[in-house]
Design an enzyme around this catalytic site. Structure first.
Site, PDB file in Angstrom:
ATOM      1  N   GLU A 199      14.486  -9.649 -56.827  1.00 45.93           N
ATOM      2  CA  GLU A 199      13.906 -10.674 -55.658  1.00 45.93           C
ATOM      3  C   GLU A 199      12.999 -11.545 -56.525  1.00 45.93           C
ATOM      4  O   GLU A 199      12.718 -12.784 -56.112  1.00 45.93           O
ATOM      5  CB  GLU A 199      13.021  -9.663 -54.804  1.00 45.93           C
ATOM      6  CG  GLU A 199      14.011  -8.745 -54.006  1.00 45.93           C
ATOM      7  CD  GLU A 199      13.257  -8.003 -53.151  1.00 45.93           C
ATOM      8  OE1 GLU A 199      12.794  -6.975 -53.487  1.00 45.93           O
ATOM      9  OE2 GLU A 199      12.977  -8.301 -51.694  1.00 45.93           O
ATOM     10  N   GLU A 243      16.963  -0.622 -53.380  1.00 47.84           N
ATOM     11  CA  GLU A 243      16.155   0.090 -52.519  1.00 47.84           C
ATOM     12  C   GLU A 243      16.756   0.957 -51.561  1.00 47.84           C
ATOM     13  O   GLU A 243      15.727   1.938 -51.193  1.00 47.84           O
ATOM     14  CB  GLU A 243      15.431  -1.100 -51.714  1.00 47.84           C
ATOM     15  CG  GLU A 243      14.521  -2.224 -52.626  1.00 47.84           C
ATOM     16  CD  GLU A 243      14.986  -3.151 -53.220  1.00 47.84           C
ATOM     17  OE1 GLU A 243      16.206  -3.321 -53.211  1.00 47.84           O
ATOM     18  OE2 GLU A 243      14.398  -4.175 -53.729  1.00 47.84           O
TER      19      GLU A 243
HETATM   20  N1  3HC Z   1       8.516   1.982 -60.923  1.00 51.66           N
HETATM   21  C1  3HC Z   1       7.851   2.871 -61.529  1.00 51.66           C
HETATM   22  N2  3HC Z   1       8.265   3.793 -62.451  1.00 51.66           N
HETATM   23  C2  3HC Z   1       9.614   3.585 -62.714  1.00 51.66           C
HETATM   24  C3  3HC Z   1      10.432   2.543 -62.213  1.00 51.66           C
HETATM   25  C4  3HC Z   1       9.805   1.855 -61.156  1.00 51.66           C
HETATM   26  N3  3HC Z   1      10.412   0.836 -60.448  1.00 51.66           N
HETATM   27  N4  3HC Z   1      11.820   2.520 -62.714  1.00 51.66           N
HETATM   28  C5  3HC Z   1      11.603   3.483 -63.507  1.00 51.66           C
HETATM   29  N5  3HC Z   1      10.520   3.981 -63.793  1.00 51.66           N
HETATM   30  C6  3HC Z   1      10.172   5.047 -64.716  1.00 51.66           C
HETATM   31  C7  3HC Z   1      10.651   6.547 -64.590  1.00 51.66           C
HETATM   32  O1  3HC Z   1       9.925   7.134 -63.602  1.00 51.66           O
HETATM   33  C8  3HC Z   1      10.615   6.914 -65.914  1.00 51.66           C
HETATM   34  O2  3HC Z   1       9.204   7.518 -66.084  1.00 51.66           O
HETATM   35  P1  3HC Z   1       9.101   8.799 -67.132  1.00 51.66           P
HETATM   36  O3  3HC Z   1       9.513   8.409 -68.454  1.00 51.66           O
HETATM   37  O4  3HC Z   1       7.695   8.978 -66.884  1.00 51.66           O
HETATM   38  O5  3HC Z   1       9.817   9.839 -66.656  1.00 51.66           O
HETATM   39  C9  3HC Z   1      10.757   5.515 -66.985  1.00 51.66           C
HETATM   40  O6  3HC Z   1      10.310   4.344 -66.043  1.00 51.66           O
HETATM   41  C10 3HC Z   1      12.003   5.402 -67.335  1.00 51.66           C
HETATM   42  O7  3HC Z   1      13.001   5.460 -66.336  1.00 51.66           O
HETATM   43  P2  3HC Z   1      14.207   5.976 -66.571  1.00 51.66           P
HETATM   44  O8  3HC Z   1      14.156   7.554 -67.287  1.00 51.66           O
HETATM   45  O9  3HC Z   1      15.138   6.112 -65.473  1.00 51.66           O
HETATM   46  O10 3HC Z   1      15.072   5.112 -67.696  1.00 51.66           O
HETATM   47  P3  3HC Z   1      16.453   4.593 -67.660  1.00 51.66           P
HETATM   48  O11 3HC Z   1      16.867   3.584 -68.960  1.00 51.66           O
HETATM   49  O12 3HC Z   1      17.491   5.583 -67.647  1.00 51.66           O
HETATM   50  O13 3HC Z   1      16.774   3.609 -66.220  1.00 51.66           O
HETATM   51  C11 3HC Z   1      16.138   2.115 -64.581  1.00 51.66           C
HETATM   52  C12 3HC Z   1      15.599   2.650 -66.129  1.00 51.66           C
HETATM   53  C13 3HC Z   1      17.617   1.622 -64.600  1.00 51.66           C
HETATM   54  C14 3HC Z   1      15.136   0.999 -64.373  1.00 51.66           C
HETATM   55  C15 3HC Z   1      15.929   3.008 -63.788  1.00 51.66           C
HETATM   56  O14 3HC Z   1      14.354   3.971 -64.092  1.00 51.66           O
HETATM   57  C16 3HC Z   1      15.842   2.985 -62.402  1.00 51.66           C
HETATM   58  O15 3HC Z   1      16.910   2.836 -61.550  1.00 51.66           O
HETATM   59  N6  3HC Z   1      14.564   2.719 -61.652  1.00 51.66           N
HETATM   60  C17 3HC Z   1      14.555   2.260 -60.371  1.00 51.66           C
HETATM   61  C18 3HC Z   1      14.999   0.967 -60.029  1.00 51.66           C
HETATM   62  C19 3HC Z   1      14.513   0.744 -58.468  1.00 51.66           C
HETATM   63  O16 3HC Z   1      15.086   1.584 -57.648  1.00 51.66           O
HETATM   64  N7  3HC Z   1      13.933  -0.424 -58.257  1.00 51.66           N
HETATM   65  C20 3HC Z   1      13.713  -0.737 -56.934  1.00 51.66           C
HETATM   66  C21 3HC Z   1      12.389  -0.287 -56.632  1.00 51.66           C
HETATM   67  S1  3HC Z   1      11.860  -0.564 -54.852  1.00 51.66           S
HETATM   68  C22 3HC Z   1      11.395  -2.237 -54.901  1.00 51.66           C
HETATM   69  O17 3HC Z   1      11.568  -3.125 -55.687  1.00 51.66           O
HETATM   70  C23 3HC Z   1      10.914  -2.671 -53.606  1.00 51.66           C
HETATM   71  C24 3HC Z   1      10.889  -4.286 -53.371  1.00 51.66           C
HETATM   72  O18 3HC Z   1      12.086  -4.613 -52.682  1.00 51.66           O
HETATM   73  C25 3HC Z   1       9.682  -4.355 -52.555  1.00 51.66           C
END
Ligand code: 3HC
Ligand code: NAI
Length: 706
Positions: free
Chosen positions: A110, A130
């Site tokens: 976004e 999301e």
């Molecule tokens: N916020 C906070 N922490 C996050 C995060 C996020 N968005 N995304 C990842 N992390 C943290 C994980 O909890 C993990 O923490 P840890 O090491 O303490 O366990 C660390 O980052 C690494 O994450 P992964 O082990 O999952 O690492 P990968 O490399 O396998 O994957 C990723 C990375 C693809 C970014 C995956 O973590 C992921 O899919 N994250 C979530 C993405 C997501 O759903 N984003 C949308 C959030 S909601 C939003 O944006 C609302 C908005 O519209 C207003």
């Protein structure tokens, strides 16, 4: 290159007349309050600085941005809000370019959509996931994405939550350019310079016109609405996403943003959001078992599988899919041939569906070898045994492994119930033995229970977790007991279901109530799918040790005695048409149930769906708590992950332990005590629940890293 301000999370550097704003918030550049605040300051400064002609927004480390900071959800919101930051960026009078590498997900994408131009390296990934967290893109994504790529493509991204690559993003119009190298800064700067040279304006996504064809936009929205109603009927946020896109079509941009905000806040407040965020963190937390911190995994390059039946073949496929060479051992040539054929069948189906070429299939199968002699395992680094569920057979197999396997080989059993300590004690190297409990079909199901016998060495356990990662499984650490975490708890809630069936509820009503709760199947459908004979054999084995005072419902035995084992025999609790997988209620089964009620002297009563679920969940929660109390599961979240990934527990409820906190542990305890009035032997409150309720504490309070 001049550093402009020192800051931890946002770095600003002037490259000529381009201000590079770099998000540096490891590990994934989540857009925390600090990041948002400093982004705002950076753009204010850029706007005010006459020496800046354009802004280039990039991410440091491994990603552009992984989205909003998920850890902030459920806490008091801290300004500035991400939508405001996005609006400020879009409003910037100077061209803003986002240069993307790694991932741009959720709020990260976004943010990029609020920039005026987008370039990405070819390996970048994009998504609006999301929905997987019970949310909708709440920083203008529901308004900007449809305007940029059209309602259909935007809805597909938002409703599936899937990630797409740079090529697809470019084809959709989500990004403008694919960089020619992997140097995101250099290519981003070059692109920005080109835009400046061409006097490119600050082009705003809010003005994009991909919704101009109102008829097709409306059709896409209606199709998505119908689809969401059918496929995601239990979920809250998909419909809100459709509503938000409808607002994008029908309202001004600013009104649409306000509407999006309202819908986003509704999602944020929903228990589904809390459940899904819990599941997200829990499945990451389970990977960090204590042994993985203490010890390094052993190297695994060669693997053996003993047994080529349902599980052995599925495990072989999982290993082959991870690129490992596999040696399968069977007891005779015919069984070996059958095992090999089961493996091949999986790949044949992929070829049929066009998901694999014949050459790829041949390449994979070239890594599979078979033998009826254990000597073929002399090079194996890891062996997984999946022979009959019989202690004598298992011990004989392990004696052979002890004889032929090299020192340091990890010796694993896929047993469902048997005592792995006893298996380990039967050989000369108990420290190398571990349980690797896969779920059927083993190449599909995500859960892997890593069962830790008392003598196992830490590096064997670390190896099991490392293997899980290679297999893309979700590992959960479990202690040794009858059924480990999952099957032990299953036995209890299945018994609760049996009690209700005998007391007056039909299996069909119970299954329906369980499906309405969000499980894909009810317990009697599961039994028909797995084969009633499996549970029957277990019950017969346990008959001698069963407490005679404990209630025992014989209905399933009566059904099995007729040879009705479920889908594979055409009838079980349900009747199946030839080869069919959807069963019909069976009046003969209903008659058997009536006879059994009579035999047991029970006058049937009616159950509401609500009571069915209260009993079903109370049984599951109580035994889940016992499993934690006894240290079989490290924390409540380990039970949650087990049920979400191995037993179809609805992810949006987070897992049974999370669900208990959601409805209130005191309410669950009150239910258990109420049910105990009729059957105190079965309904014994778990000491853990009693203790937590007395202290006014939640199960979640026990979820800190173990
Ligand atoms: N916020 C906070 N922490 C996050 C995060 C996020 N968005 N995304 C990842 N992390 C943290 C994980 O909890 C993990 O923490 P840890 O090491 O303490 O366990 C660390 O980052 C690494 O994450 P992964 O082990 O999952 O690492 P990968 O490399 O396998 O994957 C990723 C990375 C693809 C970014 C995956 O973590 C992921 O899919 N994250 C979530 C993405 C997501 O759903 N984003 C949308 C959030 S909601 C939003 O944006 C609302 C908005 O519209 C207003
Ligand atoms: P299965 O009966 O389909 O396969 C067992 C295979 O082992 C047969 O092909 C048999 O020929 C072979 N075998 C027996 N003795 C052998 C020996 N001494 N040497 C080599 N091969 C031998 O059984 P299934 O369902 O695959 O179960 C295997 C194990 O996996 C059991 O311990 C079971 O409890 C466990 N398990 C089963 C699950 C399921 O859903 N079926 C799920 C999780 C675990």
């Amino acid at each position: 290159m001049i550093p402009v301000t020192p800051s931890d999370v946002i770095k600003r550097e002037l490259h000529g007349r381009v201000l590079v704003v770099r998000i540096d918030n490891p590990p994934v550049n989540a857009l925390s309050a600090r990041v948002r605040n400093e982004l705002q300051l950076a753009f204010e400064a850029a706007e005010a600085d006459a020496t800046v002609d354009a802004v280039l927004l990039i991410g440091a480390g491994r990603a552009f941005a992984g989205g909003a900071d998920i850890r902030e959800f459920g806490k008091l919101p801290k300004p500035p809000a991400l939508p405001d930051v996005c609006n400020q960026i879009e409003a910037c009078g100077k061209p803003v370019v986002a240069a993307i590498h790694g991932v741009a997900l959720g709020g990260g994408l976004e943010l990029a959509l609020a920039a005026h131009y987008r370039i990405a390296v070819s390996g970048a990934k994009f998504g609006l996931p999301e929905v997987t967290l019970g949310l909708l893109p709440g920083s203008g994504g529901t308004q900007r994405a449809p305007r940029l790529v059209g309602a259909k493509a935007a809805l597909d991204l938002m409703l599936s939550g899937r990630h797409i690559g740079a090529k697809d993003a470019h084809a959709l119009g989500l990004i403008d350019e694919i960089a020619s190298t992997d140097d995101v800064l250099a290519d981003g700067l070059a692109y920005t310079q080109r835009l400046l040279a061409a006097h490119a304006p600050a082009r705003r996504t809010r003005d994009a016109r991909a919704l101009a064809d109102r008829t097709s936009s409306r059709a896409a929205i209606e199709a998505a609405r119908a689809d969401a109603a059918k496929k995601t009927r239990h979920l809250f946020s998909p419909m809100k996403i459709v509503d938000a896109v409808q607002a994008a079509l029908e309202m001004s941009f600013d009104d649409g943003l306000r509407h999006e905000r309202q819908l986003f806040l509704q999602c944020l407040d929903s228990p589904q959001r809390a459940g899904l965020v819990h599941a997200f963190f829990a499945e990451r937390e389970v990977q960090k078992a204590p042994e993985t911190r203490k010890a390094k995994p052993r190297a695994i390059t060669n693997v053996g599988v003993i047994g080529g039946g349902t599980m052995g073949a599925g495990i072989a496929v999982a290993l082959l899919d991870a690129g490992l060479p596999v040696t399968m051992i069977e007891r005779d040539d015919a069984s070996l041939l059958r095992g090999g054929a089961l493996v091949e069948k999986v790949y044949d189906r992929l070829v049929e569906k066009g998901r694999m070429s014949l050459e790829e299939k041949a390449d994979v199968l070239a890594r599979l070898s078979g033998s009826t002699s254990y000597d073929a395992l002399d090079k194996a680094d890891l062996v997984i045994e999946a022979v009959f569920e019989d202690m004598a057979v298992k011990k004989a197999v392990f004696a052979e492994l002890d004889r032929v396997c090299k020192r340091g080989a990890v010796l694993a059993t896929n047993t469902s119930y048997l005592d792995i300590d006893a298996i380990a004690a039967s050989i000369s190297r108990p420290a190398d033995v571990v349980g690797l409990h896969f779920f059927s079909p083993a190449n599909v199901m995500k859960l892997l229970e890593v069962v830790v016998p008392s003598k196992a060495s830490a590096d064997v356990i670390a190896t099991a977790f490392d293997l899980a990662k290679k297999l893309r499984k979700v590992p959960v650490r479990a202690g040794v007991c009858d059924g480990f975490i999952g099957n032990r708890v299953l036995a209890i809630y299945r018994a609760a279901a049996d009690h209700m069936m005998e007391d007056g509820a039909s299996p069909y009503q119970i299954d329906r109530a369980v499906r309405d709760f969000g499980f894909p199947m009810g317990p009697f459908q599961v039994s028909d799918l797995a084969g009633g004979d499996i549970g029957w054999a277990t019950r017969k084995r346990r008959a001698a040790t069963r407490d005679p005072k404990m209630r025992y419902v014989q209905i399933a035995d009566r059904i099995c005695e007729r040879g009705w084992f479920g889908q594979k025999t055409g009838r079980g609790f349900y009747l199946y048409a030839e080869g069919g997988r959807t069963g019909q209620p069976d009046p003969e089964v209903e008659a058997i149930i009536m006879d059994e009620r009579q035999r047991a002297g029970i006058t049937p009563r009616t159950f509401s769906d609500d009571e069915i679920m209260r009993r079903y969940m109370a049984a599951m929660i109580n035994e889940g708590a016992n499993v934690v109390h006894e240290g079989i599961a490290l924390r409540p979240l380990d039970v949650d992950v087990t049920f979400v990934h191995g037993y179809g527990f609805p992810r949006h409820r987070g897992g049974p332990m999370k669900y208990a906190d959601t409805v209130g542990l005191a309410n669950v305890l009150a239910d258990i005590r109420e049910f105990a009035k009729d059957d105190p032997l079965f309904w014994k409150p778990s000491p853990l629940i009693v203790d937590l309720v007395e202290r006014g504490a939640t199960l979640a309070s026990l979820n800190q890293s173990a």
